[in-house]
Design a protein around this motif. Sequence first.
Motif, mmCIF file in Angstrom:
data_model
loop_
_atom_site.group_PDB
_atom_site.id
_atom_site.type_symbol
_atom_site.label_atom_id
_atom_site.label_comp_id
_atom_site.label_asym_id
_atom_site.label_seq_id
_atom_site.Cartn_x
_atom_site.Cartn_y
_atom_site.Cartn_z
ATOM 1 N N LYS A 205 1.512 1.727 -6.561
ATOM 2 C CA LYS A 205 0.166 2.223 -6.383
ATOM 3 C C LYS A 205 -0.024 3.502 -7.213
ATOM 4 O O LYS A 205 0.932 4.099 -7.708
ATOM 5 C CB LYS A 205 -0.108 2.501 -4.903
ATOM 6 C CG LYS A 205 -0.160 1.226 -4.071
ATOM 7 C CD LYS A 205 -1.240 0.293 -4.582
ATOM 8 C CE LYS A 205 -1.274 -1.016 -3.827
ATOM 9 N NZ LYS A 205 -2.262 -1.955 -4.379
ATOM 10 N N ILE B 233 -0.039 5.448 0.118
ATOM 11 C CA ILE B 233 -1.082 6.472 0.169
ATOM 12 C C ILE B 233 -0.411 7.826 0.279
ATOM 13 O O ILE B 233 0.211 8.150 1.293
ATOM 14 C CB ILE B 233 -2.018 6.251 1.376
ATOM 15 C CG1 ILE B 233 -2.598 4.832 1.332
ATOM 16 C CG2 ILE B 233 -3.134 7.293 1.400
ATOM 17 C CD1 ILE B 233 -3.328 4.429 2.594
ATOM 18 N N GLN C 244 -7.751 5.109 7.323
ATOM 19 C CA GLN C 244 -8.101 5.887 6.136
ATOM 20 C C GLN C 244 -9.613 5.871 5.923
ATOM 21 O O GLN C 244 -10.218 6.901 5.599
ATOM 22 C CB GLN C 244 -7.390 5.322 4.913
ATOM 23 C CG GLN C 244 -7.629 6.137 3.637
ATOM 24 C CD GLN C 244 -7.022 5.489 2.421
ATOM 25 O OE1 GLN C 244 -6.972 4.259 2.326
ATOM 26 N NE2 GLN C 244 -6.523 6.297 1.502
ATOM 27 N N GLU C 245 -10.216 4.703 6.143
ATOM 28 C CA GLU C 245 -11.667 4.592 5.977
ATOM 29 C C GLU C 245 -12.415 5.356 7.065
ATOM 30 O O GLU C 245 -13.391 6.054 6.793
ATOM 31 C CB GLU C 245 -12.076 3.120 5.997
ATOM 32 C CG GLU C 245 -13.569 2.898 5.803
ATOM 33 C CD GLU C 245 -13.948 1.437 5.853
ATOM 34 O OE1 GLU C 245 -15.147 1.147 6.004
ATOM 35 O OE2 GLU C 245 -13.045 0.576 5.770
ATOM 36 N N LEU D 100 -5.252 1.196 6.591
ATOM 37 C CA LEU D 100 -6.408 1.230 5.694
ATOM 38 C C LEU D 100 -7.703 1.452 6.477
ATOM 39 O O LEU D 100 -8.621 2.143 6.014
ATOM 40 C CB LEU D 100 -6.484 -0.065 4.890
ATOM 41 C CG LEU D 100 -5.322 -0.279 3.910
ATOM 42 C CD1 LEU D 100 -5.402 -1.657 3.262
ATOM 43 C CD2 LEU D 100 -5.294 0.808 2.846
ATOM 44 N N THR E 19 0.832 -1.199 0.000
ATOM 45 C CA THR E 19 0.000 0.000 0.000
ATOM 46 C C THR E 19 0.864 1.245 0.000
ATOM 47 O O THR E 19 1.859 1.324 0.726
ATOM 48 C CB THR E 19 -0.924 0.007 1.252
ATOM 49 O OG1 THR E 19 -1.740 -1.166 1.219
ATOM 50 C CG2 THR E 19 -1.799 1.244 1.290
#
Length: 791
Positions: A712, A377, A412-413, A409, A375
Motif C-alpha cells: 500500500k 494504514i 477509518q471512514e 476500513l 490493507t
Amino acid sequence: MKNKLIAFFQRILYWIKRNKIKSAIVFLLLLIYYFSLPRTLFHEPYSTVIESEEGELLGAKIARDGQWRFPEQDSVPDKFKKCIVYFEDEYFYKHPGFNPVAMVNAIKQNRKAGKVVRGGSTLTQQVIRLSRKGKSRTYFEKFIELILATRLELGYSKNEILDLYAAHAPFGGNVVGLEMASWRYFGLKSTQLSWAESATLAVLPNAPSLIYPGKNQIKLLEKRNRLLLKLNQEGIIDKQTYELSVDEPLPGKPYNLPQIAPHLLQRVAKNQEGTKVKTTVDFALQNRVNQIAKYYYNQYKQNEVNNLAILVIDVKNRNVISYVGNAPTDKDHQKDVDIIDAPRSTGSILKPLLYAAMLDDGELLPNTLVADVPTQIAGYTPENFNLTFDGAVPAHRALSRSLNIPAVLMLQEFGVNKFYEELQKFKLRDINKTPDHYGLSLILGGAESNLWDLCRSYANLSSTVNYYTKSHGKYRTKEFAELNYENNFEADFGDETNQKNILGAGSIWLAYNAMEEVNRPEGDEAWKFYDSSLKIAWKTGTSFGNRDAWAIGTNSRYVVGVWVGNATGEGRPTLTGVTSAAPILFDVFNLLPRQKWFETPYDDLDEVEVCKLSGYLAKEGCPKIKQWVSKKGKTTAICPYHKVVHLDQTEQFQVNSSCESVENIVIKNWFVLPPVMAWYYKGKHIEYLSLPPFRENCIGTQTASMDFIYPKANSKIYLTKDFNSEIQPVIFKVAYSQRENKLFWYVDNVYKGETKVFHEKPIMMTAGFHYVTVVDEFGNEIRRKVEIVRE
C-alpha cells in the motif's frame, strides 16, 4: 373520672412544689433510666448474606471478627419461639423483664448446692447480657442487667426481644444466631426446622459446648427430649409428633454453607458488608448455569484454559438473573477473581456498535459493499481471522462473519475520534485512554472492557427497540440504565421523549438482524451446537494472541454474556469466541424461555430502492431491490460501481464510434469494481464479469485499470531471512484488468522484469526509500513509494 384525674395531677404538682429537691432527684433518675439503654444494643459485625429472588440462600461471608453471625431476622419461626420460651423463660410473655420468683428460687438452690446450679435470668435479661459481653458475673452486674431489662421491655415488643435473642445467642464454636446455626447443623433455613431440630437449637445457647460431635451427645439428647416432653405436656405438640421427634437423631458433621453465587457475594460485600441482600438472581437458573460452567471448565482445563464467566440479564428491568463470576477452578488459577468486572481485550465485540452507529448516521446501508483487500494504514496492517480476502463484502455480512479488514476500513471512514465519543455514551469505563492511543485497533481489541458493561450496553439497546415499538415511536430519557442485582430496587427509566438516547431503534434493529445470521469464517464444523429455532442476535470476539474469547447474545427479553480464557492473561491457540464462548452462550439461552424476535420499528425506518449488487442507493441502470434503512440512510451515496459501457453486437468487446457504427453499438450498465477489489471479488463470485477489452481496431481507447495489491501507499516493508539467514525478495502484487497483457516492472527506474497473467513479482530490495513503477503495453503506468527496513 375526668375530675379524679385532674385532682391526681394537682396533688402531684403540689408535692413537686413542696419537695423541689426530691422532685429534681426523681426527675434525674427517670432521665438516667430513660437514656440508660443504648440506641443500638449490638455493635458486632455481621456476615454478608445474599439470597435469591425466591429467598433461597445463595451464599454468606464470615463477619470481620471471625464469627458466623447473620443479620437479624424480621421474625423468628414459631417453632423455635415456643421451644426457647418453654426452655428458658416460661413466663416470658407475662413478666416486665425480670421474674422475681425465678430469681429467689435460683438463689435458694444455688446456696443449698454451694455453687451455681440454676440461673434466674429471663430471656430479656439474657439479651442485655449478650449485648454487654465481657462484663463480670457479679450481683452488681445482675442489678444493672435487671434495670436495663425493664427498660428494654418498655422500648421493644416481646417479639422484637425474641428476634434480638435469636440473632445473637451463641450456638457453639463461632456460630452465632439461630439462622446460621440452622444452616450449620441442619443445612436448612430456620423456617424449615422440625420440632426436634428447633428443640435442639433451643437448648444449645444454655450450653453451647454440647453440640460438638462425639462430646456430650447423651446430655444434649436428654435436654432436647425433656423439652419435647414439656411441649407435649403443655399441649404444644401432640403425642405422635412427640414420639416422632424423640426418634430423630442429633446433628452429625456440620454442613457447609451454600456457595451458589460466590462472586456476586464478593461484589455485594464490597459495597454492603454485613447486610442481608435479597438479590434478583433466579435460584433454579443460577444452579443450572453453574452446572454449565462446571461442565465447560472440565472440558477446557484439559487445554489449559482455566477461567470463564457468565452473566444473564433480564432486559425488561435490567435485573441480573444469573451471575457466574468464574469457573469452579482452584486458587492457583485465580478462582477468587471476579472476571465479570475485569477489564479484558474486547476482540471483535464492539463491531456491532460501529455498524449500528454508521447506519444511524447515514454513512452506511446494510448491503453496502465494503472493501476486503490487503490493507495497510499508517503502518497498521489488519488481517482477517482466516487470512483470506473477499475483495468486497456487504456490510451486514462483514459483521455477521466478523471480518476484520472491512471493520477497520469502516472505522477509518467513520472516524476513530467520533466512534470513541460514541463509546463514551455507553459508559464503557475501561475505554479510558485517548482516541490516539487506540487508533484503528479500537475495533479489533485494542481497547479493554468488561462483561458487566458490555451486557448492560446490549440490554439497553434491546430495551430501546422494545419500548419504541411498544409505545409507537417513543423513547425514554433514562433508557440507558445501570444493571441491578437488588430485589427491592425499581429502575427509573425516565419520561417519554421523541429524542433517541444514543442510537435509533431502526439502526439497532438492522444491526440485530445482521447479528442474527449464523455464518462465520471458521466454517460449519463449529455449528453442531447451534439450534436454528433459537433466534438471537449474537456476536463473538477473540483478542490478539487468543487470550480472550467472548460471546454476547440478546433476544427481546434476555442478554447473555460469556467470557472464556485465563485470568492470568495467558493465551491458548485453540481459544476463540466461536469455539469456546459460543457453545456456552447457546446452552444458557436454551435454559431460558423462548422469546419472539424484535418487532420491526417501522416509525424509525424508511423503505428505499438499493442496488442489488452494490448495496448503495440505486441509480438509473442498477438492478434494484427494496430494503428497510434507517431514517438517515436516504442520504447515503448512490451506487458508484455501475458504469455505462458501449459494446459490439457480440458483447465481447468494447467499442466506440471510431470502430463501430453508432446503430450497431450495444449500450449496457456494467458492474465494475476497482482493480484490487475486483481481483479478490471474482475469486469468490463466479458470476462477476470483468469489463470486456476494447476491440483492437478502436482508436484512443486502449486504457486498462491497474492498481497495486501490495504494498500500500507509503508502506514500510521489513526484509525477512530464510533458515540460512539469507535475505528474501519482496513480493509485489498488482491487479490488472487485462490479465493476458504484459506488465513491465521498474525499481527506481531500473528495469526488473515482466509478468503476464499472474502479476506477482519477487524483487530483491535494499534498505531505504524506493519507487516501484509498473507499466503496461499501452504505456499506462502506476507508481508506489515504499520504505524498505532491514532488521
